[in-house]
Design a protein around this motif. Structure first.
Motif, PDB file in Angstrom:
ATOM      1  N   PHE A 151     -12.158 -12.228   3.748  1.00 27.87           N
ATOM      2  CA  PHE A 151     -12.741 -11.559   2.593  1.00 27.87           C
ATOM      3  C   PHE A 151     -12.767 -10.051   2.862  1.00 27.87           C
ATOM      4  N   THR A 152     -12.159  -9.281   1.970  1.00 24.72           N
ATOM      5  CA  THR A 152     -11.989  -7.852   2.204  1.00 24.72           C
ATOM      6  C   THR A 152     -12.495  -7.059   1.014  1.00 24.72           C
ATOM      7  N   ALA A 153     -13.226  -5.994   1.309  1.00 26.52           N
ATOM      8  CA  ALA A 153     -13.777  -5.122   0.274  1.00 26.52           C
ATOM      9  C   ALA A 153     -13.040  -3.789   0.286  1.00 26.52           C
ATOM     10  N   TYR A 154     -12.593  -3.375  -0.898  1.00 27.44           N
ATOM     11  CA  TYR A 154     -11.886  -2.106  -1.057  1.00 27.44           C
ATOM     12  C   TYR A 154     -12.626  -1.246  -2.078  1.00 27.44           C
ATOM     13  N   SER A 155     -12.313   0.039  -2.047  1.00 28.29           N
ATOM     14  CA  SER A 155     -12.751   0.931  -3.108  1.00 28.29           C
ATOM     15  C   SER A 155     -11.792   0.794  -4.294  1.00 28.29           C
ATOM     16  N   LYS A 156     -12.314   0.926  -5.499  1.00 29.57           N
ATOM     17  CA  LYS A 156     -11.443   0.880  -6.675  1.00 29.57           C
ATOM     18  C   LYS A 156     -10.453   2.043  -6.689  1.00 29.57           C
ATOM     19  N   ASP A 157     -10.807   3.122  -5.970  1.00 34.55           N
ATOM     20  CA  ASP A 157      -9.933   4.293  -5.943  1.00 34.55           C
ATOM     21  C   ASP A 157      -8.855   4.200  -4.870  1.00 34.55           C
ATOM     22  N   SER A 158      -8.918   3.165  -4.023  1.00 34.74           N
ATOM     23  CA  SER A 158      -7.984   3.078  -2.896  1.00 34.74           C
ATOM     24  C   SER A 158      -6.569   2.819  -3.372  1.00 34.74           C
ATOM     25  N   GLU A 159      -5.619   3.354  -2.592  1.00 35.49           N
ATOM     26  CA  GLU A 159      -4.209   3.095  -2.840  1.00 35.49           C
ATOM     27  C   GLU A 159      -3.716   2.047  -1.861  1.00 35.49           C
ATOM     28  N   GLN A 160      -2.844   1.179  -2.339  1.00 32.57           N
ATOM     29  CA  GLN A 160      -2.296   0.143  -1.458  1.00 32.57           C
ATOM     30  C   GLN A 160      -1.272   0.744  -0.491  1.00 32.57           C
TER      31      GLN A 160
END
Length: 922
Positions: A913-922
């Motif tokens: 389970f991984t949490a990212y920022s909505k602003d992050s780029e892949q």
């Protein structure tokens, strides 16, 4: 007088009884290497310190800077498990290992620190980096202050201090010259007769000696070469004003150093001056010319460095008469910083005229301080190591007696002798002022005989009469008894170190219940000289209004300190106590560390704090404000924001969900009446469980706990611990909207011209967090934590950025791996996949078992302190077993390679389970 004399005799007897028999084994190898061994069955790990008398004080004018450079070389090229340091008296190399890996630790220490060789490239890299740091440090305000003080206090040989290297000269060595310098220093100082090993271990002394013989006997014995060294003229001046543009215009700092006192005299005066409401503090605070805001702006300490004892007084003074309304006619004519300093020294010397009562109290404090410092085996061996480092001769006879004399010397002092010693000395006095302040007050400084020191004249090599010289530099349980105890638990004839540790420490654990139902667990540590009391209070953050319990527990801790201060004024307390308080999800904790003889008074103070203590309106307002500020500051960090939102999702639909609600303002309606009324809830005996660890037997612990906490009444029915939710989610993703805020308390008009300007952007380097659900069994949770820790190290190597691992706990069943700032999240995902693959490959080979030793060190190093052991026990109690940490140790130590691989595949999913920022780029 008779009462005081009896009190002093009691303290002296106490100290002698503590140290009368050598509490360690001592061996000397045929090559001259000395080994000090402290057997302590309470610690789960072995701590080894190799000390070499190769600190700054061993430097000469020709090789200043080479001693710390050599330690740096070892640090940068040795195994990361070896911790290094270089101080005035010695170079130190320390490693901590699982007891079963003690032999490998000795081998590693010998190979990396004694028998190592360095390439030219390694030497040159370390040299160039260190040289650049020396040059940069020379230009800082800290470099100015330390150089100015050291070069005058230690004027005859200033290069024997940490500020003594001459950067310009040090930077001009060629590769061949620096290698020669390093080799010569190693050959001169790194010899067995100039070194000692200090070992704290649950292993037997005979085992340790065999290991040392195996790995250090080949260290070649040779004479210690002491080269001739220069001596400069002794500094005759005593008053110096140090100026710099970076110093505050509103404050004047003063540093006073008495340098002719003996160590016992300096220690005793430091204790007297630091005593609560001491004459020294009261005189200085009440003098309007000196203008001290509070005693927080005063500091006093004693120190020994390079064989020199010093009493150091420091203060931050403000403009005279700032805190006392005084008629102009009554003010001093000279209100300069120079006049303040002169008055400061006068009052300090007068304060050294102690009364008989003050002397006895100070001597008792010195005794208590030594005992507190040697509170556990590792600390005790550190004190012994420090003494060995600056003790001129070791010698087989008399060394321990001299060590004991050092700790009892204070009792032979008289108050008249102390006063005479201080009166006879003209101390070094340094006043630090802003350049503008000095220019405005120059006449006063000149008339009172002060010498100006600036960047251009601070260091010894910049002073006019040394220019030519510096230019030249430029061109206790027996083995049988322990094994017998272990045999009661384990039938195997060959008992492992883990089994032995488990058995011995299980015998030292005692659990009972007070008459009012409060559970009490006692862990006796015969080799300790201090005690930690740990209170666990049910409820935690989940108790009622969010964060209210945090405020109540912090108030409880503050009231304990107030009660202790009141008792100390009545001479009920001798040593300093250390109080900590914090609140977790379902429990709050307060720990109190004290000396054994202070335990009853400490428990009395704690009980009084909850029974008679109260929260004043001012205290309530401050605590609420501090808690709000702490939460707001916590949530300004984007990693914390991401973790909070992710945990809110993971625990959705459970009581934990409200812990991570960041949309509701905290303590919005926390009125004083609510806080004050809530404090009375802490009177409920049903909330508490107590753990005591250290120098106490179970019978005494039960008696004292019953006498104090036994007086509390159960006001509610004692309930089992609040169940911890265990969500099933162990994969998937979430995207959180983060607030990228940048705050400052400085108005725009006051910001400097070079302050960064914020510009709108949509490109942020954002955090990423991976979560790993913990298994229900506590010992398996330790395995998960160990695996996650190893993964974080592997990912850190690949990403060349700090990757943090957070362990799962009884109250928070998720471990995590996070990175604070990453432009492309795909890099983190790939690093995890690579690290997981690498780890699985490693665990498929025999060398995978080597990870267990590192895991044990990480998980159980806390057993070296009473506080750490108490918290491990409390964590186990939350799991339902006070001895859980012992079972965890045994579980880890006995894991097979097949089990490790199974746990790695089971507990570390391919896509956690991984949490990212909505602003992050892949």
């Amino acid at each position: 007088m008779k009462k005081l004399t009896s009190l002093l005799a009691f303290f002296f007897f106490t100290l002698v009884s503590v140290f009368c028999a050598e509490p360690f084994a001592t061996y000397t190898l045929s090559n001259g290497l000395t080994v000090f061994i402290k057997e302590d069955s309470s610690v789960a790990v072995t701590t080894i310190e190799l000390a070499v008398k190769a600190g700054y004080s061993s430097q000469t004018a020709d090789d200043a800077g080479i001693a710390p450079l050599y330690v740096r070389l070892v640090d940068e090229n040795a195994d990361s498990r070896i911790n290094t340091s270089c101080n005035a008296d010695s170079a130190s190399f320390t490693i901590t290992a699982a007891a079963s890996k003690t032999d490998q630790a000795f081998e590693l220490l010998a190979q990396e620190c004694i028998f190592s060789s360095f390439t030219d490239e390694q030497i040159l890299n370390s040299y160039q980096t260190y040289s650049q740091e020396l040059s940069a440090y020379e230009q800082t305000a800290t470099g100015l202050i330390n150089s100015a003080i050291d070069s005058r206090v230690f004027s005859e040989q200033p290069w024997k201090q940490d500020s003594g290297a001459y950067p310009a000269a040090f930077a001009q060595y060629s590769a061949e010259e620096i290698r020669t310098k390093v080799t010569m220093l190693r050959d001169r100082l790194y010899v067995p007769g100039n070194a000692a090993l200090f070992v704290t271990t649950p292993r037997t002394a005979s085992d340790i000696v065999k290991m040392v013989e195996q790995h250090f006997a080949s260290w070649k014995a040779q004479a210690i070469f002491v080269p001739s060294d220069k001596k400069l003229p002794k500094e005759s001046k005593r008053k110096f004003v140090i100026t710099d543009d970076s110093f505050s215009e509103a404050l004047t700092q003063i540093v006073v150093q008495f340098v002719t006192l003996s160590a016992s005299q300096a220690d005793t005066l430091s204790a007297a001056f630091n005593a609560l409401s001491s004459t020294y503090t009261q005189r200085l605070l009440s003098d309007p010319l000196i203008a001290l805001r509070s005693d927080a702006y005063l500091a006093c300490s004693s120190t020994q460095r390079g064989g020199n004892a010093r009493l150091i007084l420091q203060a931050l003074m403000e403009e005279p008469y700032s805190f006392v309304q005084t008629e102009e006619s009554q003010k001093e004519k000279d209100c300069s910083s120079a006049a303040q300093a002169e008055r400061f020294v006068t009052l300090a010397k007068e304060s050294a005229h102690l009364t008989r009562r003050q002397l006895v109290a100070a001597q008792a404090q010195v005794q208590a301080s030594y005992k507190s410092t040697m509170g556990n085996s590792v600390q005790a061996m550190q004190v012994l190591c420090d003494f060995w480092s600056h003790n001129a001769e070791y010698g087989s006879g008399g060394f321990y007696e001299r060590f004991l004399d050092m700790q009892t010397a204070s009792f032979s002092l008289s108050h008249t002798e102390l006063a005479a010693a201080v009166d006879a000395e003209e101390p070094f006095v340094f006043v630090l002022v802003n350049t503008k302040t000095y220019e405005a007050q120059k006449k006063s400084f000149d008339s009172l005989g002060w010498t100006l020191v600036t960047h251009d004249s601070a260091a010894w090599y910049t002073r006019p009469f040394l220019k030519q010289f510096s230019q030249g530099l430029k061109d206790k349980i027996s083995t049988q008894a322990k094994n017998k105890i272990a045999s009661l638990y384990f039938a195997d004839e060959a008992i492992t170190e883990a089994q032995r540790f488990y058995a011995i420490n299980k015998e030292q654990l005692y659990s009972t219940t007070l008459s009012n139902g409060i559970p009490l667990t006692v862990k006796s540590s015969p080799d300790s000289q201090t005690i930690t009391v740990s209170l666990a209070i049910q409820g935690g953050k989940l108790s009622g209004t969010p964060y209210l319990r945090t405020i109540l527990v912090n108030a409880f801790a503050a009231n304990i300190q107030a009660e202790i201060n009141a008792l100390r004024l009545k001479n009920a307390f001798i040593a300093q106590t250390l109080i900590k308080a914090w609140t977790e999800e379902t429990l709050s904790y307060i720990t109190i560390q004290c000396n054994q003889e202070d335990l009853e008074a400490c428990l009395t103070a704690t009980c009084n704090a909850v029974v008679f203590g109260e929260i004043t309106p001012v205290m309530a307002d401050n605590l609420v404000y501090e808690q709000k500020a702490e939460v707001n500051q916590y949530l300004q960090n984007t990693t914390n924001q991401l973790q909070t939102q992710a945990l809110s999702l993971l625990f959705r639909g459970t009581p934990y969900e409200k812990l991570y609600d960041t949309n509701t303002s905290i303590l919005e309606n926390a009125q004083y009446n609510l806080v004050a009324l809530a404090y009375t809830q802490l009177l409920d005996a049903a909330l508490y469980s107590i753990v005591m660890t250290g120098d106490i037997d179970s019978e005494s612990a039960v008696s004292l706990a019953q006498k104090t906490f036994g007086s509390l009444k159960e006001q509610t029915v004692r309930s089992p611990y609040q169940p911890i939710p265990h969500p099933e989610k162990n994969s998937g993703t979430c995207y959180a909207q983060l607030n990228h805020t940048f705050t400052t308390d400085m108005p725009a008009e006051l910001a400097s011209e070079d302050s960064p300007i914020l510009v709108p952007t949509t490109e942020f380097s954002d955090p990423v967090i991976m979560f790993f659900r913990a298994p229900d069994l506590a010992s398996e949770r330790q395995v998960l934590n160990a695996l996650v820790q190893t993964l974080s190290h592997l990912m850190e190597e690949e990403l060349s950025q700090t990757v943090k691992a957070q362990a799962a706990r009884a109250q928070l069943p998720y471990a995590s791996i996070s990175i604070d700032s990453l432009l492309h999240t795909a890099l983190f995902d790939q690093a995890y996949q690579n690290a997981r693959t690498h780890l699985l490959e490693l665990l498929s080979k025999p060398q995978g078992l080597s990870l267990i030793s590192d895991w044990i060190v990480s998980a159980f190093s806390d057993t070296r302190t009473n506080e750490g052991t108490a918290l491990l026990i409390q964590e186990g109690i939350r799991d339902g077993n006070a001895a859980q940490y012992l079972e965890d140790y045994l579980f880890l130590e006995t894991l097979s390679l097949e089990q490790l691989l199974f746990y790695a595949k089971t507990l570390l999913p391919e896509h956690p389970f991984t949490a990212y920022s909505k602003d992050s780029e892949q």
